[in-house]
Write an enzyme that holds these catalytic residues in place. Structure first.
Site, mmCIF file in Angstrom:
data_model
loop_
_atom_site.group_PDB
_atom_site.id
_atom_site.type_symbol
_atom_site.label_atom_id
_atom_site.label_comp_id
_atom_site.label_asym_id
_atom_site.label_seq_id
_atom_site.Cartn_x
_atom_site.Cartn_y
_atom_site.Cartn_z
ATOM 1 C CE LYS A 32 -3.443 2.421 2.617
ATOM 2 N NZ LYS A 32 -4.481 2.245 3.889
ATOM 3 C CD GLU A 86 9.111 -5.890 7.363
ATOM 4 O OE1 GLU A 86 8.656 -4.870 6.890
ATOM 5 O OE2 GLU A 86 8.996 -6.291 8.442
ATOM 6 N N GLY A 113 -5.057 -1.850 4.752
ATOM 7 C CA GLY A 113 -4.140 -3.027 4.417
ATOM 8 C C GLY A 113 -4.928 -4.300 4.649
ATOM 9 N NE ARG A 114 -6.574 -3.784 10.834
ATOM 10 C CZ ARG A 114 -5.921 -2.714 11.022
ATOM 11 N NH1 ARG A 114 -4.911 -2.667 10.352
ATOM 12 N NH2 ARG A 114 -6.453 -1.759 11.618
ATOM 13 C CD GLU A 162 -2.025 -4.365 11.236
ATOM 14 O OE1 GLU A 162 -2.439 -4.390 10.307
ATOM 15 O OE2 GLU A 162 -0.732 -4.490 11.281
ATOM 16 C CG HIS A 196 -4.160 -35.970 15.596
ATOM 17 N ND1 HIS A 196 -4.348 -37.078 16.273
ATOM 18 C CD2 HIS A 196 -5.198 -36.108 14.819
ATOM 19 C CE1 HIS A 196 -5.289 -37.872 15.790
ATOM 20 N NE2 HIS A 196 -5.796 -37.114 15.051
ATOM 21 C CE LYS A 243 5.835 -0.791 10.113
ATOM 22 N NZ LYS A 243 4.597 -0.016 9.173
HETATM 23 O O1 F6P Z 1 2.380 -4.088 9.925
HETATM 24 C C1 F6P Z 1 1.910 -3.006 9.438
HETATM 25 C C2 F6P Z 1 0.986 -2.852 8.272
HETATM 26 O O2 F6P Z 1 1.039 -1.391 7.993
HETATM 27 C C3 F6P Z 1 -0.114 -3.324 7.975
HETATM 28 O O3 F6P Z 1 -1.021 -2.814 8.336
HETATM 29 C C4 F6P Z 1 -0.246 -3.742 6.445
HETATM 30 O O4 F6P Z 1 -1.077 -4.803 5.909
HETATM 31 C C5 F6P Z 1 1.318 -4.254 6.359
HETATM 32 O O5 F6P Z 1 2.243 -3.423 7.346
HETATM 33 C C6 F6P Z 1 2.006 -3.931 5.127
HETATM 34 O O6 F6P Z 1 2.101 -2.563 4.578
HETATM 35 P P1 F6P Z 1 2.166 -2.185 3.106
HETATM 36 O O7 F6P Z 1 1.083 -2.583 2.291
HETATM 37 O O8 F6P Z 1 2.250 -0.674 3.171
HETATM 38 O O9 F6P Z 1 3.384 -2.642 2.573
#
Ligand code: F6P
Length: 538
Positions: A205, A211, A262-263, A348, A379, A507
């Site tokens: 987003k 990452e 995002g979620r 979240e 199990h 972060k």
């Molecule tokens: O973990 C925090 C967060 O902002 C989530 O809410 C989101 O889904 C994820 O990181 C990834 O964010 P982005 O889509 O901006 O890379």
């Protein structure tokens, strides 16, 4: 909007507390079924694509009535109207929350004020689906592998939905999901790929997430090093940050909007891997299923509104029974990533400790959500669910029609699902255990003592959700059901279910620590962090 009282300051909350002390604490499910032959009828509900049996929950007519009163006193209908009207209910980020607009049919909104958004949504949707169609024509596109690079909401939805809808998936395309900033995630994926046959989707987003950007750069380096040609055909972006995607060198980008959390974004272009897997028609069915659930949520009276009832039940268990977690047990292997998806959606969203005014709330909010597909969980951790000291409500998801031919296995799967909720509820008394023959027990062990080890307390609650089949439409409805259920409990608790400030501190500290791993500078660090940093460097 009229200000509504905090949930714990309502008459309904007081009534629930009184009722819990008088009847809730000792409520016995087995007796409730014996005394009321209609219990299953009045506590099971139909929503689009989902049948919900709530009858094995610790509910009686009075608790249900008080919970519905609580919803009214807390202004749930008005809050729902504000959400669906696109009011800036995500106040701490100054945003509307309009994931319902992502699945509204063209020309409609789930509310008239969404019409503009819905128009834009369909422009991107049509472009995204046309692209998916091009790639799915694998003879022409030459693509055999799709790698989605994204994390959190830019990963979990597609990662959950693609295997869930395997029966509908393109057989010549393989899907890979890389999220972790751990080279052990990307490296084995790249090992099996050929650059000219691979499509990388960089899904973020913000297009700034550490990452995702690290993995995207590593993938781009690999592509170049492997002699990959025509990068613009092999890297596409999905983001609200078109500028950053362009700077990365991506020329084909599918956008979305800041009013999509995002979620809550698998319905947007973030769903591109799903569209690639199942094709445009089935992707539209997924959206239609979610839209049908939106309509149910928006228009069904609260007393029959399944997401609302589940959200109320969550409050009843969390704040009155003080249960700390809920286990999700999908009896469908395709739903193996659903618990992980729900962890982000629920924890979240509702893992918050202050209300909208920033005041600490004196009651518990999000439970821990966890689980594994049945029968595997049986199990592993079901021992604790049946005989542990904590009561953990379980949510079973059963699918009537399989998409495989192994009907014998399916019968066994369904029997297991039914047996677990039955066992949780019925339990087994010490007398029953004593009367049983135990072939494997040590011959010298006292039989009376052994029978106590073999006793099940029972009276442990569960919900069972039943789908006719795991189709795109049913999956869409199921996920939307969970979204609205999470909103319901969050709205009752008076928290903001749509921000996630809790992820920011880690972060920022990571950004501070990263250069220290090279420089070995431990100035200002606590002794533990400094010691660990030294250890990891040496
Ligand atoms: O973990 C925090 C967060 O902002 C989530 O809410 C989101 O889904 C994820 O990181 C990834 O964010 P982005 O889509 O901006 O890379």
């Amino acid at each position: 909007m009229k200000l509504h009282p905090r949930c714990d300051r309502t008459a309904a909350w007081a009534a629930l507390s009184g009722h819990f002390e008088a009847h809730g604490r000792d409520f016995d499910l087995r007796a409730a079924f014996r005394q009321d032959p209609t219990r299953f009828e009045w506590l099971s509900f139909e929503a689009p694509e989902v049948f919900a049996d709530l009858s094995k929950n610790l509910l009686d007519p009075a608790s249900l009535k008080f919970l519905l009163d609580l919803a009214q006193e807390c202004g749930l209908p008005q809050r729902r109207a504000a959400l669906l009207a696109g009011e800036p209910v995500n106040a701490t980020e100054g945003r509307a929350v309009l994931h319902t607009a992502l699945r509204a049919p063209a020309g409609e909104g789930s509310h008239s004020s969404q019409v503009h958004e819905v128009h834009e949504v369909h422009e991107v949707l049509n472009a995204m689906l046309a692209f998916a169609q091009e790639v799915r024509d694998t003879e022409h596109s030459g693509i055999t592998d799709v790698v989605n690079i994204g994390i959190g909401g830019s990963d979990l939805g597609p990662q959950m939905a693609v295997p869930a809808l395997d029966a509908f998936a393109h057989r010549q395309l393989r899907f890979h999901f890389v999220s972790n900033v751990d080279g052990h995630d990307l490296t084995p994926v790249l090992r099996s790929l050929h650059p000219q046959r691979t499509l990388f989707i960089i899904a973020s987003k913000t297009f700034t997430t550490q990452e995702t950007m690290a993995n995207a750069h590593a993938a781009r380096n690999w592509f170049d090093a492997q002699g990959g040609k025509d990068r613009s055909r092999h890297f596409v972006g999905v983001t609200t940050n078109l500028k950053a995607a362009a700077e990365f060198g991506i020329t084909r980008t599918f956008g979305f909007w800041d009013w999509v959390g995002g979620r809550y974004s698998m319905w947007s272009a973030i769903g591109l891997p799903i569209a690639l897997a199942i094709g445009p028609e089935h992707f539209r069915a997924l959206l239609a299923g979610a839209h049908a659930m939106d309509q149910h949520f928006a228009h069904t009276p609260l007393s029959r509104n399944v997401p609302v009832l589940l959200g109320l039940l969550d409050v009843w268990y969390r704040n009155f029974h003080h249960y700390t977690s809920r286990s999700v047990a999908p009896y469908h292997q395709g739903l193996r990533r659903l618990p992980a998806y729900l962890q982000q959606l629920e924890m979240e969203s509702n893992g918050k400790r202050v209300d909208m005014a920033g005041e600490p709330v004196p009651y518990a909010t999000s439970p821990v959500v966890w689980g594994e597909p049945g029968t595997n969980g049986q199990h592993a951790f079901f021992q604790m669910l049946h005989q542990g000291t904590d009561v953990i409500p379980v949510e079973f998801i059963a699918v009537k029609q399989p998409t495989h031919e192994l009907s014998d296995l399916h019968q066994k799967l369904l029997a297991n699902c039914l047996a677990q909720s039955q066992a949780l509820m019925e339990g087994k008394s010490a007398e029953q255990a004593l009367a049983e023959r135990v072939p494997t027990a040590a011959p010298t062990f006292d039989r009376g003592v052994l029978s106590r080890h073999r006793t099940f307390p029972g009276n442990r609650p569960s919900t069972t959700l039943v789908l006719e089949a795991l189709t795109p439409r049913a999956l869409g409805a199921l996920v939307a059901l969970y979204e609205h259920r999470v909103w319901t409990s969050g709205a009752l608790w008076g928290i903001n279910s749509f921000d996630q400030w809790g992820v920011e501190l880690g972060k920022a500290l990571c950004n501070d620590l990263l250069p220290r791993l090279s420089s070995a500078d431990t100035t200002g660090l606590d002794a533990s962090t400094a010691g660990l940093l030294q250890r990891l460097r040496s």
